[in-house]
Design a protein around this motif. Structure first.
Motif, short mmCIF file in Angstrom:
data_model
loop_
_atom_site.label_atom_id
_atom_site.label_comp_id
_atom_site.label_asym_id
_atom_site.label_seq_id
_atom_site.Cartn_x
_atom_site.Cartn_y
_atom_site.Cartn_z
N HIS A 231 0.82 -1.22 0.00
CA HIS A 231 0.00 0.00 0.00
C HIS A 231 0.85 1.27 0.00
O HIS A 231 0.48 2.28 0.59
CB HIS A 231 -0.97 0.02 1.20
CG HIS A 231 -2.01 -1.05 1.12
ND1 HIS A 231 -3.16 -1.03 1.87
CD2 HIS A 231 -2.08 -2.19 0.36
CE1 HIS A 231 -3.89 -2.11 1.60
NE2 HIS A 231 -3.24 -2.82 0.69
N TYR A 232 2.02 1.20 -0.64
CA TYR A 232 2.86 2.40 -0.76
C TYR A 232 2.36 3.24 -1.94
O TYR A 232 2.33 2.76 -3.08
CB TYR A 232 4.32 2.06 -1.06
CG TYR A 232 5.06 1.30 0.01
CD1 TYR A 232 4.66 1.33 1.34
CD2 TYR A 232 6.21 0.57 -0.31
CE1 TYR A 232 5.36 0.63 2.32
CE2 TYR A 232 6.92 -0.12 0.66
CZ TYR A 232 6.49 -0.09 1.96
OH TYR A 232 7.19 -0.77 2.92
N VAL B 192 8.81 -6.30 9.36
CA VAL B 192 7.67 -7.06 9.90
C VAL B 192 6.65 -7.24 8.76
O VAL B 192 6.35 -6.30 8.05
CB VAL B 192 6.98 -6.31 11.07
CG1 VAL B 192 5.76 -7.11 11.54
CG2 VAL B 192 7.94 -6.06 12.21
N GLY B 193 6.12 -8.45 8.62
CA GLY B 193 5.01 -8.69 7.70
C GLY B 193 5.38 -8.73 6.24
O GLY B 193 6.45 -8.43 5.79
N ASP C 87 -1.78 8.63 4.06
CA ASP C 87 -1.14 7.68 3.13
C ASP C 87 -0.02 6.91 3.84
O ASP C 87 0.15 5.70 3.63
CB ASP C 87 -0.52 8.41 1.93
CG ASP C 87 -1.58 9.04 1.03
OD1 ASP C 87 -2.74 8.61 1.08
OD2 ASP C 87 -1.22 9.98 0.29
N ALA C 88 0.74 7.62 4.67
CA ALA C 88 1.86 6.97 5.36
C ALA C 88 1.34 5.98 6.40
O ALA C 88 1.96 4.93 6.63
CB ALA C 88 2.74 8.04 6.02
N ILE C 89 0.21 6.30 7.02
CA ILE C 89 -0.34 5.41 8.06
C ILE C 89 -0.91 4.13 7.44
O ILE C 89 -0.64 3.01 7.90
CB ILE C 89 -1.41 6.16 8.88
CG1 ILE C 89 -0.74 7.24 9.73
CG2 ILE C 89 -2.17 5.18 9.80
CD1 ILE C 89 -1.71 8.19 10.41
N VAL C 90 -1.68 4.28 6.35
CA VAL C 90 -2.29 3.08 5.75
C VAL C 90 -1.24 2.20 5.07
O VAL C 90 -1.53 1.06 4.70
CB VAL C 90 -3.41 3.43 4.73
CG1 VAL C 90 -4.55 4.15 5.40
CG2 VAL C 90 -2.87 4.21 3.55
N ALA C 91 -0.03 2.71 4.92
CA ALA C 91 1.03 1.91 4.29
C ALA C 91 1.67 0.92 5.27
O ALA C 91 2.51 0.12 4.86
CB ALA C 91 2.11 2.83 3.71
N PHE C 92 1.25 0.95 6.54
CA PHE C 92 1.76 -0.07 7.46
C PHE C 92 0.95 -1.34 7.24
O PHE C 92 0.04 -1.68 7.99
CB PHE C 92 1.65 0.44 8.92
CG PHE C 92 2.71 1.42 9.28
CD1 PHE C 92 3.96 0.99 9.69
CD2 PHE C 92 2.46 2.78 9.19
CE1 PHE C 92 4.96 1.91 10.01
CE2 PHE C 92 3.46 3.71 9.49
CZ PHE C 92 4.70 3.26 9.90
N HIS C 93 1.29 -2.00 6.17
CA HIS C 93 0.47 -3.10 5.68
C HIS C 93 1.38 -4.25 5.24
O HIS C 93 2.33 -4.04 4.49
CB HIS C 93 -0.36 -2.58 4.49
CG HIS C 93 -1.49 -3.47 4.12
ND1 HIS C 93 -1.34 -4.54 3.27
CD2 HIS C 93 -2.79 -3.46 4.48
CE1 HIS C 93 -2.51 -5.14 3.13
NE2 HIS C 93 -3.40 -4.51 3.86
N GLY D 211 -3.02 -7.42 7.09
CA GLY D 211 -2.62 -7.14 8.46
C GLY D 211 -1.48 -6.16 8.54
O GLY D 211 -1.08 -5.54 7.56
N PHE D 212 -0.92 -6.05 9.76
CA PHE D 212 0.14 -5.06 9.99
C PHE D 212 1.48 -5.53 9.43
O PHE D 212 1.80 -6.72 9.45
CB PHE D 212 0.28 -4.81 11.51
CG PHE D 212 1.41 -3.88 11.86
CD1 PHE D 212 1.25 -2.51 11.74
CD2 PHE D 212 2.64 -4.38 12.28
CE1 PHE D 212 2.30 -1.65 12.06
CE2 PHE D 212 3.69 -3.52 12.60
CZ PHE D 212 3.51 -2.16 12.49
#
Ligand code: FES
Length: 274
Positions: free
Chosen positions: A65-66, A273-274, A172-178, A183-184
């Motif tokens: 999601h970048y 992570v992930g 955008d930066a927050i939803v990119a923790f994917h 998941g996270f």
């Protein structure tokens, strides 16, 4: 603006009463180096940003999601699936319209009317004047009192728009923790996105208009201690506004370039992570 040749002997640096010096400058140092580097740096950014904003390729890394800041917010049906964090209220767009058509004009206006960039391109592009004690080629000066330069006075409104766009970039930066499987998750791309957005906020908040918004029009700071404190902090950042102006040009390019490499599968994102 150049005056007709017949007027040149009576206006600007040729006015009666000004020293009659034939040389354009008596400076012996490399005064031209700073304007030259500035124009090269600005031109490089403008060329890169223009090309990237129009090519519509590799601007979204779907696995993580970048989303490139040059494509945010992506609000049309031309956007690749997943890139539209706020839906697609606009139909397909022709290629000559950038997908971030809603934010780019305001960001461009914000930078163009920025007090630091004005100094930079007045000196480097319009040579008005190119440096201290170097005569400018123009013989008249009308300031920012008529078109197009009178638009410079709208900077504070571009500042408000830039705040909204910074909020969008933060989202955008927050939803990119994917993570890749959902998941996270986070990787090097997240670090780059977060650093970029923090620096964009720093550049935005260090704006001269922000100083005015936070501490302007007050007669007594003592009666407004909170605003005074905020204004003091903004003023400290403001002393570094030029540096933030340049650093954020670099981080914008770096962020877009990294996402382009990941989205095009040229490199893999370094995952933590992930
Ligand atoms: Fe530079 Fe406002 S003065 S962004």
């Amino acid at each position: 603006m150049s005056a007709p040749a017949t007027e040149r002997d009576t206006v600007g640096v040729f006015s009666p009463g000004r020293a009659r010096i034939l040389a354009r400058t008596l400076r012996q140092d490399r005064w031209w180096l700073s304007p030259l580097l500035t124009v090269v740096g600005l031109a490089a950014f403008v060329i890169y940003a223009t090309i990237r904003s129009f090519v519509r390729t590799a601007y979204y890394a779907a696995d993580y999601h970048y989303l490139s800041p040059f494509y945010s917010p992506c609000l049309s049906e031309s956007c690749v699936p997943g890139a539209s964090h706020f839906g697609t209220p606009f139909p397909e767009l022709p290629m000559w319209i950038p997908l971030a058509f809603l934010s780019l004009p305001f960001l461009l206006g914000f930078r163009l009317t920025c007090y630091y960039y004005r100094k930079a391109y007045y000196r480097s592009v319009w040579l008005s004047p190119p440096a201290c004690a170097v005569a400018e080629p123009h013989s008249r000066y009308t300031g920012e009192t008529r078109l197009p330069l009178i638009i410079q006075n709208s900077h504070r409104y571009f500042f408000y728009a830039a705040v909204v766009i910074s909020v969008i970039n933060t989202y955008d930066a927050i939803v990119a923790f994917h993570g890749e499987g959902g998941g996270f998750g986070f990787g090097l791309g997240n670090v780059i996105l977060v650093v970029n957005v923090l620096l964009l906020w720093t550049y935005t908040v260090s704006c001269h208009s922000c100083r005015h918004v936070t501490g302007g029009r007050l007669k007594h700071f003592s009666k407004h201690p909170v605003r005074y404190w905020v204004w003091s902090q903004v003023s400290k950042l403001n002393t570094r506004h030029m540096q933030f102006a340049w650093i954020t040009l670099g981080t914008l390019v770096l962020t877009d370039f990294y996402i382009m490499l990941v989205a095009s599968n040229t490199i893999s994102d370094l995952r933590f992570v992930g």
